[in-house]
Scaffold this active site. Structure first.
Site, PDB file in Angstrom:
ATOM      1  N   LYS A   1       0.827  -1.213   0.000  1.00 32.64           N
ATOM      2  CA  LYS A   1       0.000   0.000   0.000  1.00 32.64           C
ATOM      3  C   LYS A   1       0.865   1.268   0.000  1.00 32.64           C
ATOM      4  CE  LYS A   1      -3.943  -2.271   2.224  1.00 32.64           C
ATOM      5  NZ  LYS A   1      -4.962  -2.166   3.322  1.00 32.64           N
TER       6      LYS A   1
ATOM      7  N   TYR B   1     -12.409  -1.605  -3.298  1.00 32.52           N
ATOM      8  CA  TYR B   1     -12.937  -1.800  -1.939  1.00 32.52           C
ATOM      9  C   TYR B   1     -14.459  -1.638  -1.883  1.00 32.52           C
ATOM     10  CZ  TYR B   1      -8.278  -2.087   0.164  1.00 32.52           C
ATOM     11  OH  TYR B   1      -7.015  -2.500   0.542  1.00 32.52           O
TER      12      TYR B   1
ATOM     13  N   PHE C   1     -15.325   4.253   7.127  1.00 30.88           N
ATOM     14  CA  PHE C   1     -13.968   4.606   6.690  1.00 30.88           C
ATOM     15  C   PHE C   1     -13.790   4.561   5.167  1.00 30.88           C
ATOM     16  CE2 PHE C   1     -13.923   0.042   7.875  1.00 30.88           C
ATOM     17  CZ  PHE C   1     -13.513  -0.535   6.686  1.00 30.88           C
TER      18      PHE C   1
ATOM     19  N   ARG D   1      -2.356 -14.515   4.785  1.00 32.67           N
ATOM     20  CA  ARG D   1      -3.044 -13.739   5.825  1.00 32.67           C
ATOM     21  C   ARG D   1      -2.290 -13.875   7.157  1.00 32.67           C
ATOM     22  NH1 ARG D   1      -7.318 -10.111   4.446  1.00 32.67           N
ATOM     23  NH2 ARG D   1      -7.879 -10.303   6.647  1.00 32.67           N
TER      24      ARG D   1
ATOM     25  N   THR E   1      -5.624  -6.804  10.681  1.00 28.71           N
ATOM     26  CA  THR E   1      -5.882  -5.504  10.038  1.00 28.71           C
ATOM     27  C   THR E   1      -5.333  -4.354  10.878  1.00 28.71           C
ATOM     28  OG1 THR E   1      -7.946  -6.468   9.206  1.00 28.71           O
ATOM     29  CG2 THR E   1      -7.716  -4.062   9.062  1.00 28.71           C
TER      30      THR E   1
ATOM     31  N   ARG F   1       2.411  -6.472   8.977  1.00 31.44           N
ATOM     32  CA  ARG F   1       1.710  -5.287   9.490  1.00 31.44           C
ATOM     33  C   ARG F   1       2.277  -4.839  10.837  1.00 31.44           C
ATOM     34  NH1 ARG F   1      -4.336  -7.017   7.416  1.00 31.44           N
ATOM     35  NH2 ARG F   1      -4.371  -5.737   5.531  1.00 31.44           N
TER      36      ARG F   1
ATOM     37  N   ASN G   1      -2.078   0.334   6.629  1.00 30.14           N
ATOM     38  CA  ASN G   1      -1.542  -0.885   7.245  1.00 30.14           C
ATOM     39  C   ASN G   1      -0.648  -1.698   6.301  1.00 30.14           C
ATOM     40  OD1 ASN G   1      -3.560  -1.842   5.628  1.00 30.14           O
ATOM     41  ND2 ASN G   1      -4.694  -2.898   7.227  1.00 30.14           N
TER      42      ASN G   1
ATOM     43  N   HIS H   1      -2.052  -5.463   1.589  1.00 30.32           N
ATOM     44  CA  HIS H   1      -3.333  -6.168   1.406  1.00 30.32           C
ATOM     45  C   HIS H   1      -3.062  -7.642   1.162  1.00 30.32           C
ATOM     46  CE1 HIS H   1      -7.339  -7.099  -0.209  1.00 30.32           C
ATOM     47  NE2 HIS H   1      -6.697  -7.779  -1.135  1.00 30.32           N
TER      48      HIS H   1
ATOM     49  N   GLU I   1      -9.440 -10.135  -7.546  1.00 28.01           N
ATOM     50  CA  GLU I   1      -8.504  -9.031  -7.317  1.00 28.01           C
ATOM     51  C   GLU I   1      -7.308  -9.112  -8.261  1.00 28.01           C
ATOM     52  OE1 GLU I   1      -9.836  -8.687  -2.640  1.00 28.01           O
ATOM     53  OE2 GLU I   1      -7.834  -9.425  -3.109  1.00 28.01           O
TER      54      GLU I   1
HETATM   55  P1  ADP Z   1      -8.114  -6.585   5.676  1.00 24.59           P
HETATM   56  O1  ADP Z   1      -7.282  -5.696   4.771  1.00 24.59           O
HETATM   57  O2  ADP Z   1      -7.312  -7.072   6.861  1.00 24.59           O
HETATM   58  O3  ADP Z   1      -8.814  -7.705   4.948  1.00 24.59           O
HETATM   59  P2  ADP Z   1     -10.689  -5.244   5.791  1.00 24.59           P
HETATM   60  O4  ADP Z   1     -11.054  -6.013   4.571  1.00 24.59           O
HETATM   61  O5  ADP Z   1     -11.622  -5.299   6.960  1.00 24.59           O
HETATM   62  O6  ADP Z   1      -9.242  -5.649   6.325  1.00 24.59           O
HETATM   63  O7  ADP Z   1     -10.506  -3.690   5.426  1.00 24.59           O
HETATM   64  C1  ADP Z   1      -9.902  -3.307   4.222  1.00 24.59           C
HETATM   65  C2  ADP Z   1      -8.960  -2.157   4.511  1.00 24.59           C
HETATM   66  O8  ADP Z   1      -9.720  -1.040   4.972  1.00 24.59           O
HETATM   67  C3  ADP Z   1      -7.954  -2.402   5.649  1.00 24.59           C
HETATM   68  O9  ADP Z   1      -6.825  -3.146   5.251  1.00 24.59           O
HETATM   69  C4  ADP Z   1      -7.600  -0.994   6.056  1.00 24.59           C
HETATM   70  O10 ADP Z   1      -6.709  -0.362   5.134  1.00 24.59           O
HETATM   71  C5  ADP Z   1      -8.964  -0.317   5.947  1.00 24.59           C
HETATM   72  N1  ADP Z   1      -9.695  -0.385   7.222  1.00 24.59           N
HETATM   73  C6  ADP Z   1     -10.299  -1.464   7.786  1.00 24.59           C
HETATM   74  N2  ADP Z   1     -10.879  -1.155   8.952  1.00 24.59           N
HETATM   75  C7  ADP Z   1     -10.662   0.175   9.157  1.00 24.59           C
HETATM   76  C8  ADP Z   1     -11.014   1.109  10.176  1.00 24.59           C
HETATM   77  N3  ADP Z   1     -11.719   0.720  11.244  1.00 24.59           N
HETATM   78  N4  ADP Z   1     -10.614   2.393  10.042  1.00 24.59           N
HETATM   79  C9  ADP Z   1      -9.915   2.800   8.964  1.00 24.59           C
HETATM   80  N5  ADP Z   1      -9.542   1.969   7.943  1.00 24.59           N
HETATM   81  C10 ADP Z   1      -9.905   0.672   8.039  1.00 24.59           C
HETATM   82 MG    MG Z   2     -10.318  -7.638   3.559  1.00 26.27          MG
END
Ligand code: ADP
Ligand code: MG
Length: 139
Positions: free
Chosen positions: A11, A51, A59, A87, A93, A104, A114, A117, A128
């Site tokens: 990212k 997304y 968010f 993962r 996350t 992370r 973070n 992805h 994706e």
């Molecule tokens: P992951 O990337 O671990 O699969 P998610 O699919 O839940 O997590 O979320 C996608 C992305 O959205 C996260 O990697 C992060 O960049 C962002 N994100 C998730 N939760 C939050 C939050 N509570 N506040 C801000 N950004 C968030």
């Molecule tokens: Mg996700």
């Protein structure tokens, strides 16, 4: 059907901080083979498409802005049990909850920025991957 591929994206926070090389080294040392990779930048619109599943979340707008703020490095990775193992390698996350030694934990700046992805299913890995790579060379 289980596959041996997953999709990742380094990212903007990690690319701009100069951590892409260190992250790719960890990925390769964990046994993943890079089968496709490039550097690119998303428009806010494309970031929103990627997304889309989160469009009702509070968010979402911030995430679109952040994910289009700089260069990213999407890649397709190959390894047995790729989706689940990757993962595990990237961690939770929220970096404050990510296990020690995960990507992370080591490189994320915040729950949003973070670092990386990782696809959450074989089906999403395929979707994706095709979002960024239209044709896969065979190596
Ligand atoms: P992951 O990337 O671990 O699969 P998610 O699919 O839940 O997590 O979320 C996608 C992305 O959205 C996260 O990697 C992060 O960049 C962002 N994100 C998730 N939760 C939050 C939050 N509570 N506040 C801000 N950004 C968030
Ligand atoms: Mg996700």
């Amino acid at each position: 059907m289980a596959t041996n591929r997953t999709f990742t994206m380094i990212k903007p926070d990690a690319v701009s901080a100069g951590n892409a090389g260190a992250i790719l080294k960890m990925i390769e040392e964990a046994g993943f083979r890079i089968v496709a990779i490039k550097m690119t930048q998303l428009s806010a619109e494309r970031a929103g498409q990627f997304y889309e599943v989160h469009k009702e979340r509070p968010f979402y707008e911030d995430l679109r802005t952040y994910m289009s703020s700089g260069a990213i490095i999407p890649a397709i990775l190959e390894k047995e049990n790729a989706v689940a193992d990757f993962r595990t390698l990237i961690g939770a996350t929220d970096p404050t909850k990510a296990a020690e030694g995960t990507i992370r934990k080591l490189f994320a700046k915040s729950i949003e920025a973070n670092a990386i992805h990782g696809s959450d299913s074989d089906e999403n890995a395929a979707i994706e991957s095709s979002f960024f790579f239209s044709q896969l060379e065979q190596y």
